[in-house]
Scaffold this motif. Structure first.
Motif, PDB file in Angstrom:
ATOM      1  N   ASP A 149       0.796  -0.845   0.178  1.00  0.00           N
ATOM      2  CA  ASP A 149      -0.424   0.261   0.025  1.00  0.00           C
ATOM      3  C   ASP A 149       0.722   1.045  -0.113  1.00  0.00           C
ATOM      4  N   GLU A 150       2.589   1.290   0.491  1.00  0.00           N
ATOM      5  CA  GLU A 150       2.716   2.736   0.800  1.00  0.00           C
ATOM      6  C   GLU A 150       4.232   2.028   0.983  1.00  0.00           C
ATOM      7  N   LYS A 152       6.201   3.901   2.354  1.00  0.00           N
ATOM      8  CA  LYS A 152       7.473   4.078   3.568  1.00  0.00           C
ATOM      9  C   LYS A 152       6.488   3.690   4.225  1.00  0.00           C
ATOM     10  N   ARG A 153       5.767   3.176   4.662  1.00  0.00           N
ATOM     11  CA  ARG A 153       5.108   1.452   5.511  1.00  0.00           C
ATOM     12  C   ARG A 153       5.612   0.287   5.212  1.00  0.00           C
ATOM     13  N   ASP A 156       9.752   1.271   6.927  1.00  0.00           N
ATOM     14  CA  ASP A 156       9.778   1.425   7.887  1.00  0.00           C
ATOM     15  C   ASP A 156       9.399   0.055   8.450  1.00  0.00           C
ATOM     16  N   GLU A 157       8.724  -0.746   8.161  1.00  0.00           N
ATOM     17  CA  GLU A 157       8.906  -2.298   8.869  1.00  0.00           C
ATOM     18  C   GLU A 157       9.908  -3.041   8.441  1.00  0.00           C
TER      19      GLU A 157
END
Length: 323
Positions: A149-150, A152-153, A156-157
């Motif tokens: 979906d993103e 940036k996410r 981060d993960e």
């Protein structure tokens, strides 16, 4: 006069429209160039293919205003703003994808290391091996399918997983190294015991002592190599420990066969005391009294047996006299 003012305003409006159209074309070109660059750089990477495909699908340039609205500068201004937002967002995503790619590369290397630690610690430290397996599984899922979906996410993960895997790798390395050093210390102690046993050997024992000496030498070489390259050597420390315990039993039997029961008992107590004290000193009085209590032998007998054991090379006492 009114006609002149209207004409000037129309020219100004036309100039503004031309500027907006030019700006819109530039921005649209930028978006398309960014999209091509991202697709060219990352779409072939199986780890990022789906992320890139999803990103480019959601970041298509907005449709321009319809022909009948081209005369309305407000519509063009909104269109240009949308394009500017698109360029800014896509540029941010491009930077994020660069970081994501680098972190995925790092994570892949760290996971490869973690998988080896899991194997090496399976019997040595099962709780650490279990945690290594859990972290490796989670990281491998991220490597095979980051969140779509993103970006940036996804970043981060991946960063979180990378931090956890790195931390656990350090713990695993420390535990493995400590156990390895303990085994090296055991090899050193056994070599000393073997040397003492060789002083009272019989012709029958000579071959066995030589075999143990060779075995200890080879184990020491393996341990030294593993200390330098643990992930490449993949030495099973539990198996090494079992082998050392077997050698220790046989050497002790050989050494003690040349001693009386009292000498053998006292030699074991002295060895225990030596391990406890390490490099610390102890008074002769305290040593003799402690050995007497533990062995049940009189003080005089303990002193005499210490003398015999040292004379025959089974112990080595360092004496420092203070007046």
């Amino acid at each position: 006069m009114t006609e002149v003012v209207v004409e000037a305003r129309e020219k100004a409006d036309l100039s503004k429209l031309e500027m907006l159209i030019k700006r819109a074309n530039e921005l649209k070109t930028n978006i398309e160039a960014l999209a091509r660059a991202i697709e060219s750089k990352y779409s072939a990477d199986p780890r990022l293919e789906s992320v890139v495909k999803n990103l480019l699908k959601t970041m298509q340039p907005p449709e321009p205003p319809s022909d009948q609205l081209l005369s309305v500068s407000n519509s063009l201004e909104k269109y240009v703003s949308a394009l500017e937002f698109g360029v800014k967002t896509l540029t941010t995503y491009a930077v994020t994808l660069d970081e994501l790619y680098e972190d995925l590369e790092k994570l892949e290397r760290e996971v490869a290391e973690l998988v080896v630690w899991e194997e090496l610690l399976r019997n040595l430290a099962p709780h650490l091996a279990s945690e290594a397996s859990r972290l490796a599984s989670r990281a491998q899922r991220l490597l095979s399918q980051p969140p779509l979906d993103e970006p940036k996410r996804a970043l981060d993960e991946v960063e979180t997983s990378l931090k956890e895997v790195r931390s656990h790798n350090r713990v695993c390395r420390t535990v493995y190294t400590n156990r390895l050093n303990e085994l090296l210390s055991t090899v050193s102690q056994l070599a000393k015991t073997l040397k003492r046993a060789s002083k009272v050997q019989t012709p029958t024992d000579a071959g066995r002592l030589f075999a143990h000496d060779e075995a200890l030498r080879k184990l020491e070489e393996k341990l030294e190599e593993a200390s330098q390259r643990p992930l490449e050597v993949k030495l099973d420390l539990v198996a090494v420990k079992r082998e050392l315990e077997s050698i220790e039993r046989e050497i002790s039997e050989l050494a003690e066969s040349a001693l009386s029961a009292e000498e053998s008992s006292l030699a074991r107590e002295l060895e225990r005391v030596a391990r406890t004290l390490d490099t610390r000193a102890v008074s002769f009085m305290s040593l003799v009294e402690s050995l007497s209590r533990r062995s049940g032998l009189p003080l005089e007998k303990v002193c005499y047996l210490i003398y015999l054991l040292e004379k025959r090379g089974f112990v080595a006492l360092e004496v420092r006299v203070k007046v």
